[in-house]
Design a protein around this motif. Sequence first.
Motif, mmCIF file in Angstrom:
data_model
loop_
_atom_site.group_PDB
_atom_site.id
_atom_site.type_symbol
_atom_site.label_atom_id
_atom_site.label_comp_id
_atom_site.label_asym_id
_atom_site.label_seq_id
_atom_site.Cartn_x
_atom_site.Cartn_y
_atom_site.Cartn_z
ATOM 1 N N GLU A 1 -0.077 -0.292 -3.201
ATOM 2 C CA GLU A 1 -0.903 0.896 -3.475
ATOM 3 C C GLU A 1 -2.324 0.548 -3.072
ATOM 4 O O GLU A 1 -2.763 -0.583 -3.279
ATOM 5 C CB GLU A 1 -0.943 1.239 -4.975
ATOM 6 C CG GLU A 1 0.344 1.580 -5.606
ATOM 7 C CD GLU A 1 0.623 3.071 -5.659
ATOM 8 O OE1 GLU A 1 -0.257 3.884 -5.296
ATOM 9 O OE2 GLU A 1 1.739 3.405 -6.078
ATOM 10 N N GLN A 2 -3.054 1.532 -2.591
ATOM 11 C CA GLN A 2 -4.419 1.268 -2.133
ATOM 12 C C GLN A 2 -5.216 2.556 -2.143
ATOM 13 O O GLN A 2 -4.725 3.576 -1.669
ATOM 14 C CB GLN A 2 -4.328 0.732 -0.699
ATOM 15 C CG GLN A 2 -5.612 0.368 -0.043
ATOM 16 C CD GLN A 2 -5.374 -0.573 1.130
ATOM 17 O OE1 GLN A 2 -4.281 -0.578 1.718
ATOM 18 N NE2 GLN A 2 -6.356 -1.355 1.473
ATOM 19 N N GLY A 3 -6.423 2.532 -2.698
ATOM 20 C CA GLY A 3 -7.255 3.726 -2.662
ATOM 21 C C GLY A 3 -8.252 3.757 -3.798
ATOM 22 O O GLY A 3 -8.440 2.755 -4.497
ATOM 23 N N PRO A 4 -8.900 4.914 -4.020
ATOM 24 C CA PRO A 4 -9.845 5.027 -5.128
ATOM 25 C C PRO A 4 -9.142 4.748 -6.457
ATOM 26 O O PRO A 4 -8.046 5.272 -6.699
ATOM 27 C CB PRO A 4 -10.316 6.485 -5.056
ATOM 28 C CG PRO A 4 -10.039 6.904 -3.649
ATOM 29 C CD PRO A 4 -8.824 6.151 -3.218
ATOM 30 N N THR A 5 -9.758 3.938 -7.296
ATOM 31 C CA THR A 5 -9.114 3.499 -8.548
ATOM 32 C C THR A 5 -8.657 4.692 -9.381
ATOM 33 O O THR A 5 -7.520 4.729 -9.857
ATOM 34 C CB THR A 5 -10.103 2.644 -9.378
ATOM 35 O OG1 THR A 5 -10.642 1.657 -8.512
ATOM 36 C CG2 THR A 5 -9.422 1.982 -10.542
ATOM 37 N N PRO B 1 -0.011 6.998 -9.291
ATOM 38 C CA PRO B 1 0.498 5.964 -8.379
ATOM 39 C C PRO B 1 1.676 6.497 -7.559
ATOM 40 O O PRO B 1 2.485 7.262 -8.073
ATOM 41 C CB PRO B 1 0.927 4.839 -9.318
ATOM 42 C CG PRO B 1 1.076 5.464 -10.655
ATOM 43 C CD PRO B 1 0.172 6.646 -10.704
ATOM 44 N N GLN B 2 1.727 6.069 -6.306
ATOM 45 C CA GLN B 2 2.747 6.603 -5.406
ATOM 46 C C GLN B 2 3.993 5.719 -5.328
ATOM 47 O O GLN B 2 5.057 6.177 -4.956
ATOM 48 C CB GLN B 2 2.171 6.763 -3.984
ATOM 49 C CG GLN B 2 0.996 7.730 -3.911
ATOM 50 C CD GLN B 2 1.393 9.151 -4.310
ATOM 51 O OE1 GLN B 2 2.283 9.739 -3.722
ATOM 52 N NE2 GLN B 2 0.736 9.681 -5.338
ATOM 53 N N SER B 3 3.831 4.434 -5.644
ATOM 54 C CA SER B 3 4.984 3.530 -5.502
ATOM 55 C C SER B 3 5.674 3.329 -6.847
ATOM 56 O O SER B 3 5.051 3.487 -7.905
ATOM 57 C CB SER B 3 4.502 2.162 -4.987
ATOM 58 O OG SER B 3 3.720 1.535 -5.984
ATOM 59 N N ASP B 4 6.951 2.939 -6.795
ATOM 60 C CA ASP B 4 7.684 2.653 -8.039
ATOM 61 C C ASP B 4 6.993 1.542 -8.808
ATOM 62 O O ASP B 4 6.836 1.600 -10.018
ATOM 63 C CB ASP B 4 9.125 2.217 -7.724
ATOM 64 C CG ASP B 4 9.943 3.391 -7.219
ATOM 65 O OD1 ASP B 4 9.477 4.537 -7.392
ATOM 66 O OD2 ASP B 4 11.017 3.152 -6.634
ATOM 67 N N TYR B 5 6.550 0.502 -8.067
ATOM 68 C CA TYR B 5 5.925 -0.637 -8.722
ATOM 69 C C TYR B 5 4.602 -0.232 -9.387
ATOM 70 O O TYR B 5 4.322 -0.621 -10.521
ATOM 71 C CB TYR B 5 5.685 -1.769 -7.713
ATOM 72 C CG TYR B 5 5.047 -2.964 -8.355
ATOM 73 C CD1 TYR B 5 5.704 -3.694 -9.335
ATOM 74 C CD2 TYR B 5 3.751 -3.350 -8.007
ATOM 75 C CE1 TYR B 5 5.111 -4.770 -9.947
ATOM 76 C CE2 TYR B 5 3.145 -4.434 -8.622
ATOM 77 C CZ TYR B 5 3.833 -5.143 -9.585
ATOM 78 O OH TYR B 5 3.236 -6.210 -10.193
ATOM 79 N N GLY B 6 3.813 0.595 -8.685
ATOM 80 C CA GLY B 6 2.553 1.085 -9.262
ATOM 81 C C GLY B 6 2.817 1.858 -10.546
ATOM 82 O O GLY B 6 2.105 1.695 -11.537
ATOM 83 N N ARG B 7 3.848 2.671 -10.545
ATOM 84 C CA ARG B 7 4.183 3.453 -11.746
ATOM 85 C C ARG B 7 4.616 2.528 -12.881
ATOM 86 O O ARG B 7 4.172 2.669 -14.010
ATOM 87 C CB ARG B 7 5.288 4.477 -11.443
ATOM 88 C CG ARG B 7 4.743 5.747 -10.779
ATOM 89 C CD ARG B 7 5.798 6.814 -10.676
ATOM 90 N NE ARG B 7 6.789 6.496 -9.658
ATOM 91 C CZ ARG B 7 6.672 6.830 -8.364
ATOM 92 N NH1 ARG B 7 5.621 7.528 -7.946
ATOM 93 N NH2 ARG B 7 7.592 6.497 -7.493
#
Length: 301
Positions: free
Chosen positions: A261-265, A272-278
């Motif tokens: 994941e990458q972008g504004p905090t 979050p867009q990814s499963d791991y980010g979630r």
Amino acid sequence: MRSSPTGLRCIASILDRPFSAAFRCVQAPAMLKVSRLTKSFKGRGWRSHDVLAVDDVNFEIARGGSLGVVGESGSGKSTLARMISRLIDNTGGSIVFEGIDIGAVSPSSFVHRPERRRIQHVFQDTGENLTPHLTAGAAIADPIRRLVGLADERQIRLKVEALATSVALNPELLNRYPHQLSGGQKARVGISRALASAPDLLILDEPTAALDVSVQAAILKLLHRLRREFGLAYLFISHDIEVVRLMCEDVIIMRLGRVVEQGPTRQILKAPQSDYGRELLEAVPRLNDRKHASSAMIAPS
Ligand SMILES: Nc1ncnc2c1ncn2[C@@H]1O[C@H](COP(=O)(O)OP(=O)(O)OP(=O)(O)O)[C@@H](O)[C@H]1O
């Protein structure tokens, strides 16, 4: 000590609002541009294989900007930081700092480069890494001699005192040895050392991980103030996603060496867009959400 949910609430109340809000609208050209950065460690011994610790990582940090790096233990955060500080070599990609590919400069040559004093690394447990037989004053004087090249003892002493004052370290403590200082005081000495060469970029590798919550809040506040006063940019590594939320406008989330994941905090932590980010965010309690209070932290080292 890691911050507890109560501690996180305490830090948030002390801070009033995310530090990053103050900097969000400033858009500046990249000071640091990392492209396709990769590090593979050679396997050693029987049945060992190479470890791809950092795999094709890309990001930019603007002058005065701040990027948080979060991820579970072993995801490659420290390896990434150490390549940028040129403590270790990269195996691929580039690290362009103010137009110069410092990734093409070997760590042994980098110590002689002018960029060396402009990028400073604050280590995990920075205060605990102080040399035991050097007083706080001598520890701060060391980079002034080595990196700034000052030789006049009076000038060095004045600069040491000015640095101590800038990190709110009582100059009376400069004659003390590390074992005679508290954790927070030692952290301030470590940060003074990093500031001694007037850097543009601080690489902060879990700078408050070893401190208890009230001291952690004080050091985070200090880092925020220093950033504003000196126009510093931060690469801020933390297991603690709430600390990154408070300190950094942008964030990358790493897993197994890759950025997931990458972008504004604010945006990433909200959606979050990814499963791991979630997964990562579900494991962290909202500051005022008691329901998740038992699972405060990202997996510790
Ligand atoms: N010198 C080394 N030789 C071989 N493998 C290494 C070396 N340094 C790190 N690694 C491996 O690289 C991977 C990334 O390690 P790294 O320390 O960068 O992770 P990290 O995200 O900073 O972890 P932590 O949060 O626990 O500090 C891990 O699998 C680690 O075992």
